[in-house]
Design a protein around this motif. Structure first.
Motif, PDB file in Angstrom:
ATOM      1  N   GLN B  16      44.422  55.308  32.883  1.00  0.00           N
ATOM      2  CA  GLN B  16      43.506  54.191  32.722  1.00  0.00           C
ATOM      3  C   GLN B  16      43.182  53.544  34.061  1.00  0.00           C
ATOM      4  OE1 GLN B  16      45.338  51.513  29.851  1.00  0.00           O
ATOM      5  NE2 GLN B  16      44.180  52.445  28.171  1.00  0.00           N
ATOM      6  N   GLU B  17      42.078  52.823  34.093  1.00  0.00           N
ATOM      7  CA  GLU B  17      41.751  51.987  35.244  1.00  0.00           C
ATOM      8  C   GLU B  17      42.379  50.613  35.022  1.00  0.00           C
ATOM      9  OE1 GLU B  17      37.680  51.268  37.520  1.00  0.00           O
ATOM     10  OE2 GLU B  17      37.800  50.003  35.733  1.00  0.00           O
ATOM     11  N   VAL B  18      43.004  50.089  36.058  1.00  0.00           N
ATOM     12  CA  VAL B  18      43.657  48.782  35.955  1.00  0.00           C
ATOM     13  C   VAL B  18      42.969  47.799  36.887  1.00  0.00           C
ATOM     14  CG1 VAL B  18      45.763  47.501  36.418  1.00  0.00           C
ATOM     15  CG2 VAL B  18      45.889  49.711  35.268  1.00  0.00           C
ATOM     16  N   ASN B  19      42.670  46.635  36.359  1.00  0.00           N
ATOM     17  CA  ASN B  19      42.062  45.568  37.151  1.00  0.00           C
ATOM     18  C   ASN B  19      42.987  44.349  37.157  1.00  0.00           C
ATOM     19  OD1 ASN B  19      39.553  46.904  37.760  1.00  0.00           O
ATOM     20  ND2 ASN B  19      39.029  46.623  35.597  1.00  0.00           N
ATOM     21  N   ILE B  20      43.400  43.932  38.331  1.00  0.00           N
ATOM     22  CA  ILE B  20      44.257  42.754  38.474  1.00  0.00           C
ATOM     23  C   ILE B  20      43.451  41.682  39.184  1.00  0.00           C
ATOM     24  CG2 ILE B  20      46.430  41.843  39.344  1.00  0.00           C
ATOM     25  CD1 ILE B  20      47.469  44.719  39.494  1.00  0.00           C
ATOM     26  N   THR B  21      43.327  40.535  38.533  1.00  0.00           N
ATOM     27  CA  THR B  21      42.512  39.456  39.097  1.00  0.00           C
ATOM     28  C   THR B  21      43.387  38.385  39.718  1.00  0.00           C
ATOM     29  OG1 THR B  21      40.724  39.836  37.531  1.00  0.00           O
ATOM     30  CG2 THR B  21      40.820  37.670  38.571  1.00  0.00           C
ATOM     31  N   ASN B  30      36.863  30.942  56.473  1.00  0.00           N
ATOM     32  CA  ASN B  30      37.389  31.984  57.364  1.00  0.00           C
ATOM     33  C   ASN B  30      38.482  32.837  56.732  1.00  0.00           C
ATOM     34  OD1 ASN B  30      35.725  31.132  59.462  1.00  0.00           O
ATOM     35  ND2 ASN B  30      37.239  29.652  60.192  1.00  0.00           N
ATOM     36  N   ASP B  31      38.802  32.592  55.482  1.00  0.00           N
ATOM     37  CA  ASP B  31      39.898  33.305  54.832  1.00  0.00           C
ATOM     38  C   ASP B  31      39.511  34.719  54.411  1.00  0.00           C
ATOM     39  OD1 ASP B  31      41.483  30.515  53.043  1.00  0.00           O
ATOM     40  OD2 ASP B  31      41.668  31.237  55.117  1.00  0.00           O
ATOM     41  N   TYR B  32      40.450  35.643  54.577  1.00  0.00           N
ATOM     42  CA  TYR B  32      40.338  36.993  54.052  1.00  0.00           C
ATOM     43  C   TYR B  32      41.265  37.128  52.844  1.00  0.00           C
ATOM     44  CZ  TYR B  32      37.879  38.683  58.185  1.00  0.00           C
ATOM     45  OH  TYR B  32      36.958  38.891  59.173  1.00  0.00           O
ATOM     46  N   ILE B  33      41.025  38.135  52.031  1.00  0.00           N
ATOM     47  CA  ILE B  33      41.838  38.407  50.849  1.00  0.00           C
ATOM     48  C   ILE B  33      42.515  39.752  51.056  1.00  0.00           C
ATOM     49  CG2 ILE B  33      41.822  38.774  48.357  1.00  0.00           C
ATOM     50  CD1 ILE B  33      38.978  37.180  48.630  1.00  0.00           C
ATOM     51  N   THR B  34      43.822  39.758  50.909  1.00  0.00           N
ATOM     52  CA  THR B  34      44.606  40.964  51.172  1.00  0.00           C
ATOM     53  C   THR B  34      45.520  41.244  49.989  1.00  0.00           C
ATOM     54  OG1 THR B  34      44.656  40.261  53.504  1.00  0.00           O
ATOM     55  CG2 THR B  34      46.097  42.073  52.874  1.00  0.00           C
ATOM     56  N   PHE B  63      37.037  43.851  44.573  1.00  0.00           N
ATOM     57  CA  PHE B  63      35.782  43.219  44.231  1.00  0.00           C
ATOM     58  C   PHE B  63      35.903  41.714  44.457  1.00  0.00           C
ATOM     59  CE2 PHE B  63      33.791  46.877  42.343  1.00  0.00           C
ATOM     60  CZ  PHE B  63      34.850  47.654  41.912  1.00  0.00           C
ATOM     61  N   ILE B  64      34.945  41.165  45.205  1.00  0.00           N
ATOM     62  CA  ILE B  64      34.953  39.742  45.518  1.00  0.00           C
ATOM     63  C   ILE B  64      33.584  39.174  45.166  1.00  0.00           C
ATOM     64  CG2 ILE B  64      35.347  38.014  47.332  1.00  0.00           C
ATOM     65  CD1 ILE B  64      36.830  40.273  48.886  1.00  0.00           C
ATOM     66  N   SER B  71      39.259  37.299  43.129  1.00  0.00           N
ATOM     67  CA  SER B  71      39.082  38.685  43.568  1.00  0.00           C
ATOM     68  C   SER B  71      39.778  39.587  42.563  1.00  0.00           C
ATOM     69  CB  SER B  71      39.650  38.907  44.978  1.00  0.00           C
ATOM     70  OG  SER B  71      41.030  38.596  45.035  1.00  0.00           O
ATOM     71  N   THR B  72      39.325  40.828  42.493  1.00  0.00           N
ATOM     72  CA  THR B  72      39.899  41.782  41.539  1.00  0.00           C
ATOM     73  C   THR B  72      40.269  43.063  42.257  1.00  0.00           C
ATOM     74  OG1 THR B  72      38.624  40.867  39.705  1.00  0.00           O
ATOM     75  CG2 THR B  72      39.507  43.089  39.437  1.00  0.00           C
ATOM     76  N   LEU B  73      41.517  43.422  42.147  1.00  0.00           N
ATOM     77  CA  LEU B  73      42.004  44.709  42.656  1.00  0.00           C
ATOM     78  C   LEU B  73      41.842  45.732  41.545  1.00  0.00           C
ATOM     79  CD1 LEU B  73      43.622  46.322  44.865  1.00  0.00           C
ATOM     80  CD2 LEU B  73      45.664  45.772  43.512  1.00  0.00           C
TER      81      LEU B  73
END
Lengths: 113, 110
Positions: B16-21, B30-34, B63-64, B71-73
């Motif tokens: 399956q595809e998993v999406n974690i938000t 100036n923030d990045y998402i990691t 996805f941002i 954001s969603t991984l």
């Protein structure tokens, strides 16, 4: 390259004893970090260093001291260990120009009786 | 530093595809998402990083949305070996500090 190496990997201390954890990196990274992770919890930042000879406090610095005398090494010291410091300690490093990739060691499991 | 909120745990099945938000309502300009992945008894491992829209690498997609408040991984076709804890971090890369939250424990079932 070994990456980030932590020594020792396991240690048992009695309350009041002192010890030093050594973190060594061979990637010529500027930034180094010490975290602790308690069971079932996320990582908490203890201290960090942005370069040789500099250190700064993180979220939970009390009871710990650090030194960065050489660029490749970051030492974490416990002067008088307490049972509350029982945890897994992780060291990480980051290149100055890298935007967010931390490289972690394998961890050091410390038990204070 | 922006606070992040993630689900404590998620279950999925192999293939399956998993999406974690991750929610980060007070993210700064100036923030990045990691995102990081951590297996038991190991240090976290960098997965992916982004600033806006979509970022994809060989492991995952990030996805941002335009407002960047979440954001969603996305992990495509997960396998049992993807069972791990996933952490979302938000921060200015020049600020030097990286704070981890409690993470999302993903359990992939056969």
């Amino acid at each position: 390259n070994a990456g980030v190496t932590q020594t020792p990997k396991f240690r048992v201390l009695k309350t009041g004893q002192s010890m030093t954890l050594l973190c060594a990196q061979d990637m010529n990274h500027e930034y180094m970090y010490w975290y602790r992770q308690d069971p079932g919890m996320g990582l908490r930042l203890i201290h960090y260093s942005v370069g040789e000879g500099t250190t700064a406090k993180g979220e939970v610095p009390d009871g710990y001291n650090v030194s960065r005398l050489k660029k490749q090494n970051f030492l974490l010291g416990l002067e008088s260990a307490a049972p509350s410091q029982t945890s897994v300690y992780f060291c990480a490093s980051r290149h100055q120009k890298n935007t967010g990739e931390l490289f972690f060691g394998e961890g050091s499991r410390l038990t204070v009786l | 530093l922006a606070k992040t909120t993630q689900p404590i745990s998620m279950d999925s099945y192999e293939g399956q595809e998993v999406n974690i938000t991750c929610s980060h309502n007070n993210i700064a300009t100036n923030d990045y998402i990691t995102w990081y992945q951590q297996f038991p008894s190991q240090g976290p491992r960098f997965i992916i990083q982004g600033y806006k829209t979509k970022v994809t690498n060989e492991v995952a997609s990030l996805f941002i949305p335009a407002d960047r408040k979440s954001s969603t991984l996305s992990l495509p076709r997960v396998s049992l070996s993807d069972t791990a804890v996933y952490y979302c971090l938000v921060g200015d890369m020049n600020f030097n500090k990286f704070y981890f939250g409690s993470g999302t424990k993903l359990n992939v079932k056969p």
